[in-house]
Design an enzyme around this catalytic site. Sequence first.
Site, short mmCIF file in Angstrom:
data_model
loop_
_atom_site.label_atom_id
_atom_site.label_comp_id
_atom_site.label_asym_id
_atom_site.label_seq_id
_atom_site.Cartn_x
_atom_site.Cartn_y
_atom_site.Cartn_z
N GLU A 161 -7.98 -43.66 23.28
CA GLU A 161 -6.66 -43.71 22.66
C GLU A 161 -5.72 -44.63 23.40
O GLU A 161 -5.79 -44.74 24.61
CB GLU A 161 -6.03 -42.33 22.71
CG GLU A 161 -6.85 -41.27 22.03
CD GLU A 161 -6.28 -39.89 22.30
OE1 GLU A 161 -6.90 -38.94 21.86
OE2 GLU A 161 -5.22 -39.78 22.94
N CYS A 172 -2.26 -36.70 25.98
CA CYS A 172 -3.50 -37.44 26.21
C CYS A 172 -4.72 -36.68 25.71
O CYS A 172 -4.87 -35.49 25.92
CB CYS A 172 -3.59 -37.88 27.67
SG CYS A 172 -4.35 -36.75 28.82
N1 SAH Z 1 -5.57 -39.03 35.05
C1 SAH Z 1 -4.28 -39.51 35.34
C2 SAH Z 1 -3.64 -40.30 34.23
C3 SAH Z 1 -3.83 -39.83 32.82
S1 SAH Z 1 -3.05 -38.34 32.38
C4 SAH Z 1 -3.39 -38.37 35.79
O1 SAH Z 1 -3.77 -37.23 35.66
O2 SAH Z 1 -2.31 -38.66 36.31
C5 SAH Z 1 -1.32 -38.83 32.25
C6 SAH Z 1 -0.37 -37.70 32.46
O3 SAH Z 1 -0.40 -36.76 31.38
C7 SAH Z 1 -0.67 -36.90 33.72
O4 SAH Z 1 0.50 -36.65 34.45
C8 SAH Z 1 -1.23 -35.63 33.15
O5 SAH Z 1 -1.16 -34.58 34.06
C9 SAH Z 1 -0.39 -35.45 31.91
N2 SAH Z 1 -0.90 -34.50 30.94
C10 SAH Z 1 -2.18 -34.21 30.63
N3 SAH Z 1 -2.23 -33.24 29.68
C11 SAH Z 1 -0.96 -32.90 29.40
C12 SAH Z 1 -0.36 -31.95 28.53
N4 SAH Z 1 -1.09 -31.17 27.76
N5 SAH Z 1 0.99 -31.88 28.50
C13 SAH Z 1 1.74 -32.68 29.29
N6 SAH Z 1 1.23 -33.60 30.14
C14 SAH Z 1 -0.10 -33.70 30.20
FE1 SF4 Z 2 -8.11 -36.36 33.90
FE2 SF4 Z 2 -6.52 -34.42 34.77
FE3 SF4 Z 2 -5.49 -36.84 34.20
FE4 SF4 Z 2 -6.40 -35.21 32.22
S1 SF4 Z 2 -4.64 -34.85 33.58
S2 SF4 Z 2 -6.77 -37.38 32.42
S3 SF4 Z 2 -8.16 -34.22 33.25
S4 SF4 Z 2 -6.97 -36.31 35.82
#
Ligand code: SAH
Ligand code: SF4
Length: 339
Positions: A84, A325
């Site tokens: 995505e 995400c």
């Molecule tokens: N893996 C990396 C980058 C991708 S996720 C990371 O974890 O930082 C990007 C952001 O979206 C991260 O801060 C993650 O914790 C957040 N995120 C993931 N799922 C989420 C959700 N359900 N609600 C809010 N933020 C979320």
């Molecule tokens: Fe991966 Fe955690 Fe980032 Fe989701 S929030 S993309 S599981 S590192």
Amino acid sequence: MTHGQLQELMSELGQPAFRVKQIEEWVWRKNVSSLDEMSNLPKTLRHVLQDRVTLDSAEEIARQLSADGSRKYLLRFPDGVSVECVGMPSKGKLTACASSQAGCGIGCAFCATGMSGLTRSLSAGEIYEQVMHVRDDFGRRVTSVVLMGQGEPFANYTETLAALRRLNSPDGAGIGARHLTVSTCGIIPMIKRFANEPEQFTLAVSLHSAVQRTRDMLMPGVKKYSLIHLYDIMNEYVNKTGRRPSYEFALIRGVNDSDNEIAALCDFCRDNLAHVNLIMLNEVKGSKFQPSTNERAREFVRRLTSVGVEATIRDSRGSDIDAACGQLRQSIDGTLRTH
Ligand code: SAH
Ligand code: SF4
């Protein structure tokens, strides 16, 4: 193909050196998807290249449009893997949110991507292409990029860096390094490495709790990188780069929004450069977690501000289009399975 590989190919084909620049301009700046569009290359060369290179590009297999103007795309690469990306326009600016991997192996409890595990890492070209897809669809320049889509960029460090460099390069997308943000779940050795890169890229660290027990529960995949070590490395990062990192904190009702959690977060951030991005948790199908209330979010801002830490509640874009995400992929996969 790297610049060096393309140079080698051109010299092997007896082509003048400027062909490299011409081809790179078509590929990286103009984002063309066929050799025929490279009108300043001789036909014979285009013909030879047909057998030597592929210009496969991603295919858009689904899109969702938000009332706030955001557009979310599901792109499929030639091997069938899909990821995505999102385009978010605001006041003359356009931010692209791109994925660094298909799926993710870290397995955070609140994340839709984390639930399905890692499919594979993306190449630099595949990361770059998502941004170009957003640019071409909106028909305007992308002014900033956040690697906050699917995947953990620091579990795919080399390709992520190569993509950032191409996005930054005047021969690529020409986006200023400060406007290119990497978000990591906190992989310490890679934060160290990132601090030593010469460019002024921006770093965001997903914290989600400054209490070890809570963080271990929410982010079991990074248990071994403890908060104490993360604190130390972030100090080092700030001293080395002089840049201010952001900490992402998704507010989850009854899990990480207590007074005790606020106090721990204040302690983690207060003595160093930090910006806290508070995010209302996006609800994910099949997950028990729910977002905090707006009052709790405001309490976080108030308490952080009172100890001198700047905090903002992130304007959650595209909440009407599964923009958290992994959610579009999840719902499309669901659709495919049920039909
Ligand atoms: N893996 C990396 C980058 C991708 S996720 C990371 O974890 O930082 C990007 C952001 O979206 C991260 O801060 C993650 O914790 C957040 N995120 C993931 N799922 C989420 C959700 N359900 N609600 C809010 N933020 C979320
Ligand atoms: Fe991966 Fe955690 Fe980032 Fe989701 S929030 S993309 S599981 S590192």
